[in-house]
Design a protein around this motif. Sequence first.
Motif, mmCIF file in Angstrom:
data_model
loop_
_atom_site.group_PDB
_atom_site.id
_atom_site.type_symbol
_atom_site.label_atom_id
_atom_site.label_comp_id
_atom_site.label_asym_id
_atom_site.label_seq_id
_atom_site.Cartn_x
_atom_site.Cartn_y
_atom_site.Cartn_z
ATOM 1 N N SER A 1 0.827 -0.821 0.305
ATOM 2 C CA SER A 1 0.368 0.290 0.342
ATOM 3 C C SER A 1 0.750 1.510 0.032
ATOM 4 C CB SER A 1 -0.922 -0.080 0.823
ATOM 5 O OG SER A 1 -0.901 0.361 2.529
ATOM 6 N N GLN A 2 1.383 1.292 0.892
ATOM 7 C CA GLN A 2 2.970 2.143 0.355
ATOM 8 C C GLN A 2 3.255 2.837 -0.276
ATOM 9 O OE1 GLN A 2 2.875 4.755 3.181
ATOM 10 N NE2 GLN A 2 1.119 3.788 4.207
ATOM 11 N N LYS B 1 0.797 4.270 -2.906
ATOM 12 C CA LYS B 1 0.623 5.490 -2.927
ATOM 13 C C LYS B 1 2.192 6.245 -3.335
ATOM 14 C CE LYS B 1 -1.560 5.407 1.997
ATOM 15 N NZ LYS B 1 -1.456 5.624 2.789
ATOM 16 N N ARG B 2 2.675 5.463 -3.932
ATOM 17 C CA ARG B 2 3.691 6.667 -4.486
ATOM 18 C C ARG B 2 3.500 6.314 -5.703
ATOM 19 N NH1 ARG B 2 7.161 3.575 -0.761
ATOM 20 N NH2 ARG B 2 8.554 3.139 -2.202
ATOM 21 N N GLU C 1 0.836 6.289 -7.046
ATOM 22 C CA GLU C 1 -0.518 7.161 -7.956
ATOM 23 C C GLU C 1 0.044 8.631 -7.833
ATOM 24 O OE1 GLU C 1 -2.936 6.240 -8.841
ATOM 25 O OE2 GLU C 1 -3.741 4.474 -7.957
ATOM 26 N N GLN C 2 1.099 9.045 -6.841
ATOM 27 C CA GLN C 2 2.357 10.460 -7.337
ATOM 28 C C GLN C 2 2.673 10.652 -8.208
ATOM 29 O OE1 GLN C 2 3.486 10.562 -3.203
ATOM 30 N NE2 GLN C 2 1.516 11.091 -1.897
#
Length: 249
Positions: free
Chosen positions: A168-169, A172-173, A175-176
């Motif tokens: 998940s972490q 997130k990166r 997606e960014q």
Amino acid sequence: TVLALYQDIDSAAQTVSNIIAHKIIPTTLEFLDQPTIQVIEDFAKIGLPVHAKAVLLIEQDGTEEAVRRDIAVIEEICKKGNAVSVQTAQTESEAENLREARRTALSALARLKPTTILEDATVPRSEIAEMVKAINTIAEKHQISICTFGHAGDGNLHPTCTTDVRNSQEMKRVEQAFEDIFKKAVELGGTITGEHGVGEMKAPYLELKLGKAGIAAMKAVKQALDPNNIMNPGKIFAKDSRKRVVVTR
């Protein structure tokens, strides 16, 4: 079928523009960056030069005379454009071997990690080099792996991230990173999609290209034609549509 090798991305991108400027529209005009070349060669073992910073795969079809004439011009443009090597297939077998490089790109990348995310940010041909450099910088910034290949003839690039949707972490990166990539594409005069379309996957980024007024106009058309919201309800204008279609192995 021609394979041209370059030691810098700028020269490869300029060659694309120069070919089109000569009013030659190749059947195929593909771009591979160095990380993609490395992954393909590790996977397919087809003799790609892993030291090259960029590769152009160029094909032309038509009558024998027309193809011979166009390829001669293309070879000259590549050489004048600082290509360190220009290889032209002499047989169909050689041509197939060169095509294999592009065909196996996604398969080669998909073997690296469980999740593969392939995008299609598109920029003017003159901005290809700038876009590829930006993608590399963005990938480094967010500490993720992205290889870039695509249809250089129309500026349609495929930044492809290998990751793991269970992390998940990292996701997130990812997606960014893709948000930064789409912003850069628009900044360079391009768009968030040149081939795959928007849909649920890129709905959150549509405003980057169209602006608030553009989105409002599209919603007004939707409301006029579908006041009861029975056609694809909750899709393109859903409040939370940040979902990503992924290819997994």
